[in-house]
Design an enzyme around this catalytic site. Sequence first.
Site, PDB file in Angstrom:
ATOM      1  N   CYS A 117      -5.675   0.738  27.011  1.00  0.00           N
ATOM      2  CA  CYS A 117      -5.077  -0.853  26.302  1.00  0.00           C
ATOM      3  C   CYS A 117      -3.662  -1.227  27.153  1.00  0.00           C
ATOM      4  O   CYS A 117      -3.735  -2.894  27.360  1.00  0.00           O
ATOM      5  CB  CYS A 117      -5.771  -0.979  25.229  1.00  0.00           C
ATOM      6  N   CYS A 118      -3.660  -0.346  27.069  1.00  0.00           N
ATOM      7  CA  CYS A 118      -1.704  -0.772  27.480  1.00  0.00           C
ATOM      8  C   CYS A 118      -1.908  -0.695  28.757  1.00  0.00           C
ATOM      9  O   CYS A 118      -1.150  -1.059  29.239  1.00  0.00           O
ATOM     10  CB  CYS A 118      -1.180   1.168  26.981  1.00  0.00           C
ATOM     11  N   CYS A 199       2.561  -3.952  19.598  1.00  0.00           N
ATOM     12  CA  CYS A 199       0.750  -4.722  19.063  1.00  0.00           C
ATOM     13  C   CYS A 199       0.417  -4.399  18.043  1.00  0.00           C
ATOM     14  O   CYS A 199       1.370  -3.291  17.167  1.00  0.00           O
ATOM     15  CB  CYS A 199      -0.099  -4.118  20.367  1.00  0.00           C
ATOM     16  N   CYS A 202      -1.422  -1.555  16.238  1.00  0.00           N
ATOM     17  CA  CYS A 202      -1.640   0.095  16.880  1.00  0.00           C
ATOM     18  C   CYS A 202      -0.295  -0.089  15.814  1.00  0.00           C
ATOM     19  O   CYS A 202       1.279   0.755  16.727  1.00  0.00           O
ATOM     20  CB  CYS A 202      -0.980   0.040  18.166  1.00  0.00           C
ATOM     21  N   CYS A 229       3.972   2.927  26.034  1.00  0.00           N
ATOM     22  CA  CYS A 229       2.960   2.605  26.449  1.00  0.00           C
ATOM     23  C   CYS A 229       2.711   2.783  28.070  1.00  0.00           C
ATOM     24  O   CYS A 229       0.809   2.825  28.588  1.00  0.00           O
ATOM     25  CB  CYS A 229       3.020   0.892  26.411  1.00  0.00           C
TER      26      CYS A 229
END
Length: 235
Positions: A117-118, A199, A202, A229
């Site tokens: 995702c990062c 985010c 998280c 990240c």
Amino acid sequence: MSSQSIITQASAVTFDQRVDEIAKQVAKYHKDGKKIFASSSFQPQSVVLLDIISRVDKTIPIYFLDTNYHFPETIAFRDQLAEKLGLNIIDIKSDIPVDKQVDENGQPLHATQPDKCCHINKVAPLEDVLPQFDVWINGIRKGQSSVRAQMQKEEEGKHGILRYHPILDWDSKMVFQYINERKLPLHSLVAKGYFSVGCLPCTGKADPTKPLWSDDRSGRWQGQQKTECGLHTSL
């Protein structure tokens, strides 16, 4: 805890010389014909570097990674600082829509594959920016993680970029003292116990059992074996 009680705990530090040194370094980059950009997550500590950039060179573009997962308070903070400091902010984001960022079971990647995702929402979009510039200014600090503690003020990054970390040796007390002296706004989540804001899915509140200045990233990726990240480990 109020925002004022946080910043008044910071010890006094004189910053004029530090800002002058940053200004001279930026001027040298310009003299050498280097193209400069900065990045910012617009989290609580970001305001220090952003203020310095606004004092040194307002024309430097500041890239903001819009992951579509930011707290509304972070977007409001970005807009507030853009207006107050006269910043040249450029929003960038992934080409992959959020509803497509899922695993093989249809679960959001931030829940099952946070590294991926990062990469999709932060690393890949910023990597596309690097070839356009020679110098990347960012606000990482040694005290934020064991990885960052090993970094130098200038380092070679991917695609030949020169990474410049002007506040690398600043600690959290210095950050909040600078905010206090310059009468800069605080991210509204600080007063609610968030000292490092990423985010929304998280990010949690900082560990309340730890001293205020001991670990300002303790709320990031809580419960996961993850502290970065990828921006500052792969770029």
